[in-house]
Design an enzyme around this catalytic site. Structure first.
Site, mmCIF file in Angstrom:
data_model
loop_
_atom_site.group_PDB
_atom_site.id
_atom_site.type_symbol
_atom_site.label_atom_id
_atom_site.label_comp_id
_atom_site.label_asym_id
_atom_site.label_seq_id
_atom_site.Cartn_x
_atom_site.Cartn_y
_atom_site.Cartn_z
ATOM 1 N N LYS A 160 0.877 -1.170 0.000
ATOM 2 C CA LYS A 160 0.000 0.000 0.000
ATOM 3 C C LYS A 160 0.914 1.220 0.000
ATOM 4 C CE LYS A 160 -3.784 -0.117 2.573
ATOM 5 N NZ LYS A 160 -4.576 -0.115 3.822
ATOM 6 N N GLU B 54 -2.611 12.263 -37.009
ATOM 7 C CA GLU B 54 -4.038 12.277 -37.390
ATOM 8 C C GLU B 54 -4.218 12.651 -38.866
ATOM 9 O OE1 GLU B 54 -5.515 13.394 -32.853
ATOM 10 O OE2 GLU B 54 -5.141 14.996 -34.306
ATOM 11 N N ARG C 296 -16.993 8.667 -16.030
ATOM 12 C CA ARG C 296 -15.816 7.825 -15.816
ATOM 13 C C ARG C 296 -14.727 8.533 -14.998
ATOM 14 N NH1 ARG C 296 -12.763 7.594 -21.717
ATOM 15 N NH2 ARG C 296 -12.636 9.844 -22.041
ATOM 16 N N SER D 22 2.475 25.703 -26.200
ATOM 17 C CA SER D 22 3.777 25.504 -25.555
ATOM 18 C C SER D 22 3.751 25.986 -24.102
ATOM 19 C CB SER D 22 4.876 26.224 -26.340
ATOM 20 O OG SER D 22 4.926 25.667 -27.644
ATOM 21 N N ASN E 215 -11.228 21.185 -21.692
ATOM 22 C CA ASN E 215 -9.907 21.850 -21.721
ATOM 23 C C ASN E 215 -9.916 23.078 -22.620
ATOM 24 O OD1 ASN E 215 -8.657 20.120 -20.003
ATOM 25 N ND2 ASN E 215 -7.781 18.833 -21.605
ATOM 26 N N SER F 244 -0.769 20.465 -36.141
ATOM 27 C CA SER F 244 0.165 20.705 -35.043
ATOM 28 C C SER F 244 1.253 19.637 -35.088
ATOM 29 C CB SER F 244 -0.551 20.737 -33.701
ATOM 30 O OG SER F 244 -1.123 19.481 -33.418
ATOM 31 N N SER G 243 4.730 18.703 -18.904
ATOM 32 C CA SER G 243 3.685 17.733 -19.280
ATOM 33 C C SER G 243 2.932 18.296 -20.473
ATOM 34 C CB SER G 243 2.712 17.523 -18.116
ATOM 35 O OG SER G 243 1.466 17.071 -18.616
ATOM 36 N N ASP H 213 -5.205 21.009 -26.934
ATOM 37 C CA ASP H 213 -6.449 21.740 -26.627
ATOM 38 C C ASP H 213 -6.162 23.231 -26.420
ATOM 39 O OD1 ASP H 213 -7.815 19.304 -26.645
ATOM 40 O OD2 ASP H 213 -7.412 18.966 -24.516
ATOM 41 N N GLY I 131 1.499 18.291 -15.046
ATOM 42 C CA GLY I 131 0.206 17.572 -15.033
ATOM 43 C C GLY I 131 -0.798 18.116 -16.013
#
Ligand code: ATP
Ligand code: MG
Length: 335
Positions: free
Chosen positions: A49, A211, A112, A304, A65, A244, A270, A276, A311
């Protein structure tokens, strides 16, 4: 209408652009939001734990976002979303701390939860994605009606994955209905959903390089390849195509020309939310009437700026003037 009376409401970076118009309503849609829970632990150990040295809750979802990032630019964003159960209530509350206009449509089930565990030594990140509820056709109609009402005549961003049971053509149908209401439709999604929506003549699409490769069915190793495919999409009726390119910046093509932007050098912490944030800067500037290269510059600075934050934290608006000064945009030529 003159911007003079209302200009001080805008973030200084938008006030400084030669914007020709006040922004119309800016509306985002998040059909599959999630509550992001992140833990930071020194080291993962089997069968033990572990106590997190830090943990936090954040609202997650591309549309959310984008609305958070638009709000940081002092633009009036509306975030439409599906929420379910107690987790949905918490999510709604977290979004409302950062976005003035939150429109949550309730559906059955539970929103979720997504979890991220960051191990400090050796540095590693583990992510777990939950599964959201499948909306019934009636529930889906509820959020769509709200979106069409709020987004008529405005700029509407359709972004992110679709919940279970929703047809991949939904975004294409929404794009068509919004177009008929005089809205400018912005798309940021991948795969079949993007391919189906592109022929509906959106105002802007923002694929990343991968993409775009999926969309056109071939590898695009050189910037010249990216440019060729972006221009082909402009020729097919997409008003603005922004590809992008992560740390390499972005390319923007429209009937007015093609521009290549280099991202400002930042210490990356991060990249969550970078795409977004970029979309928000780009769309916010274009919605205010900024010219394509200025909009690209703001998009890169926002993207940027977010990559430099830890995070799920987005860019710090106070740092935008410096980021803009470090962002280079040059014209490559005609589309
Ligand atoms: N490593 C990086 N260094 C500097 N800027 C970055 C970096 N990664 C992303 N950015 C900034 O964010 C913008 C968008 O990044 P990217 O092309 O990775 O979007 P994306 O793939 O859509 O991201 P997402 O995973 O958020 O959907 C870039 O154009 C750039 O301005
Ligand atoms: Mg993206």
């Amino acid at each position: 209408m003159s911007t003079a009376g209302r200009a001080p409401l805008l973030h200084p970076v938008l006030r400084d652009l030669p914007c020709a118009a006040l922004p119309p309503p800016l509306v985002t849609l998040t059909l599959q939001p999630g509550l992001d829970v992140s833990y930071e632990v020194e080291r993962l150990v089997d069968d033990r734990k572990l106590h997190a040295s830090r943990y936090r809750f954040d609202p997650g979802g591309n549309g959310i976002n984008v609305a958070r990032a638009l709000t940081r630019l002092a633009l009036p964003a509306h975030a439409c979303m599906l929420v379910a159960g107690e987790i949905g209530s918490l999510l709604r509350r977290l979004v409302a701390r950062q976005v003035r206009h939150v429109h949550a449509t309730r559906i059955a089930g539970e929103t979720r939860i997504n979890a991220a565990v960051r191990q400090l030594d050796p540095a590693a990140q583990y992510e777990f994605i939950g599964r959201g509820p499948a909306p019934t056709p009636a529930e889906l109609r509820g959020v769509i009606e709200q979106l069409l009402q709020l987004g008529g005549g405005g700029v509407v961003a359709l972004t992110g994955s679709l919940p279970d049971g929703v047809a991949p053509t939904l975004y294409a149908e929404l794009a068509q209905q919004l177009h008929a209401r005089g809205s400018r439709v912005v798309l940021d999604m991948q795969g079949e959903a993007l391919a189906a929506a592109v022929p509906r003549r959106p105002f802007l699409i923002k694929p990343n390089r991968w993409e775009l490769e999926q969309l056109c069915g071939q590898a695009l190793p050189r910037i010249a390849d990216v440019r060729r495919e972006a221009c082909a999409l402009v020729g097919a009726g997409v008003a603005n195509v922004c590809v992008s390119l992560g740390a390499q910046g972005a390319l923007l093509a429209s009937a007015d020309g093609v521009w290549r932007g280099l991202a400002p050098a930042v210490a990356v912490r991060s990249t969550v939310g970078a795409g977004d944030s970029m979309l928000a800067g780009l769309v916010g500037a274009l919605a205010c009437g900024a010219a394509a290269p200025d909009a690209l510059r703001l998009g890169l600075a926002c993207g940027s700026g977010t990559a430099a934050q830890p995070g799920t934290e987005l860019f710090d608006p106070a740092q935008l003037p410096a980021l803009l000064r470090a962002t280079r945009v040059r014209r490559l030529g005609a589309a």
